[in-house]
Enzyme design. Structure first.
Site, PDB file in Angstrom:
ATOM      1  N   HIS A  49      -3.400  -4.167  -2.627  1.00 47.34           N
ATOM      2  CA  HIS A  49      -3.178  -3.115  -1.631  1.00 47.34           C
ATOM      3  C   HIS A  49      -4.503  -2.397  -1.401  1.00 47.34           C
ATOM      4  O   HIS A  49      -5.409  -2.442  -2.244  1.00 47.34           O
ATOM      5  CB  HIS A  49      -2.135  -2.121  -2.132  1.00 47.34           C
ATOM      6  CG  HIS A  49      -0.748  -2.675  -2.190  1.00 47.34           C
ATOM      7  ND1 HIS A  49       0.354  -1.883  -2.361  1.00 47.34           N
ATOM      8  CD2 HIS A  49      -0.280  -3.947  -2.108  1.00 47.34           C
ATOM      9  CE1 HIS A  49       1.445  -2.618  -2.384  1.00 47.34           C
ATOM     10  NE2 HIS A  49       1.083  -3.892  -2.225  1.00 47.34           N
TER      11      HIS A  49
ATOM     12  N   GLU B 244      -5.432   0.631  -1.638  1.00 46.57           N
ATOM     13  CA  GLU B 244      -5.807   1.581  -2.691  1.00 46.57           C
ATOM     14  C   GLU B 244      -6.424   0.866  -3.888  1.00 46.57           C
ATOM     15  O   GLU B 244      -7.434   1.299  -4.444  1.00 46.57           O
ATOM     16  CB  GLU B 244      -4.581   2.369  -3.170  1.00 46.57           C
ATOM     17  CG  GLU B 244      -3.883   3.173  -2.104  1.00 46.57           C
ATOM     18  CD  GLU B 244      -2.719   2.425  -1.443  1.00 46.57           C
ATOM     19  OE1 GLU B 244      -2.880   1.222  -1.093  1.00 46.57           O
ATOM     20  OE2 GLU B 244      -1.659   3.041  -1.261  1.00 46.57           O
TER      21      GLU B 244
ATOM     22  N   CYS C 219       0.771   1.617  -6.612  1.00 46.89           N
ATOM     23  CA  CYS C 219      -0.535   2.227  -6.377  1.00 46.89           C
ATOM     24  C   CYS C 219      -0.604   3.639  -6.945  1.00 46.89           C
ATOM     25  O   CYS C 219      -1.627   4.040  -7.498  1.00 46.89           O
ATOM     26  CB  CYS C 219      -0.851   2.224  -4.886  1.00 46.89           C
ATOM     27  SG  CYS C 219      -1.132   0.560  -4.240  1.00 46.89           S
TER      28      CYS C 219
ATOM     29  N   CYS D 277       2.460   3.414  -2.531  1.00 47.52           N
ATOM     30  CA  CYS D 277       3.700   2.929  -3.139  1.00 47.52           C
ATOM     31  C   CYS D 277       3.679   3.290  -4.623  1.00 47.52           C
ATOM     32  O   CYS D 277       2.677   3.773  -5.157  1.00 47.52           O
ATOM     33  CB  CYS D 277       3.816   1.414  -2.949  1.00 47.52           C
ATOM     34  SG  CYS D 277       2.597   0.456  -3.887  1.00 47.52           S
TER      35      CYS D 277
END
Length: 169
Positions: free
Chosen positions: A67, A69, A100, A97
């Site tokens: 992701h 992040e 993360c 999410c």
């Protein structure tokens, strides 16, 4: 006893807006260069320097953890030569999410500033609120932390909404 939720900061500084605009540019790159869900992230050190940046790469790299992040935090850790990102701020175009958020907490990130909330994404996509990204807010993850992670968002929500509507629309 209910855990305390991290404080929400209402005002956005010009510096925060600058970093969020950079994250939004990265989100557009995710969509246009890699046909990924348009999420961009920037890690800024306590001294105001960019330590890492990235966009969603999980489809491109066949990596469920890639992701935006995580990509930005990996780059930041490599840049400073440390897995801890104490005192850093993460700017991200979509509320993190649970995966993360946990990584941000464990790496010692001090602040998270996001543009579009999970609820805002749900309204755009029509997704089931129980889907993995929408099931829990990052504030709920941070509420169980033993150090406070400051959360500010949504910030520049209209711009982030436009990016996502262009992708999902």
């Amino acid at each position: 006893m209910m855990p305390r939720l991290p404080a929400e900061v209402a005002a956005m500084s010009e510096q925060d807006a600058q970093w969020m605009r950079q994250a939004l540019e990265l989100a557009e790159r995710a969509q246009h260069e890699d046909d990924e869900i348009p999420v961009g992230a920037v890690v800024v050190g306590a001294d105001g320097s960019v330590l890492g940046q990235g966009w969603n790469r999980n489809i491109t790299e066949c990596d469920p953890t890639a992701h935006a992040e995580i990509v930005a935090m990996r780059q930041a850790g490599n840049r400073i030569g440390n897995h801890r990102l104490v005192g850093c701020t993460l700017y991200v175009t979509l509320e993190p999410c649970a995966m993360c958020a946990a990584a941000l907490y464990w790496r010692g990130v001090r602040r998270v500033v996001f543009a579009l909330s999970s609820e805002g994404l749900r309204r755009i996509t029509g997704s089931d609120p129980a889907s993995p990204h929408l099931a829990i807010s990052c504030r709920e993850v941070f509420a169980h932390a033993n150090h406070e992670v400051e959360v500010s968002g949504p910030q520049l929500e209209e711009q982030a909404r436009a990016v996502h509507e262009g992708f999902w629309g």
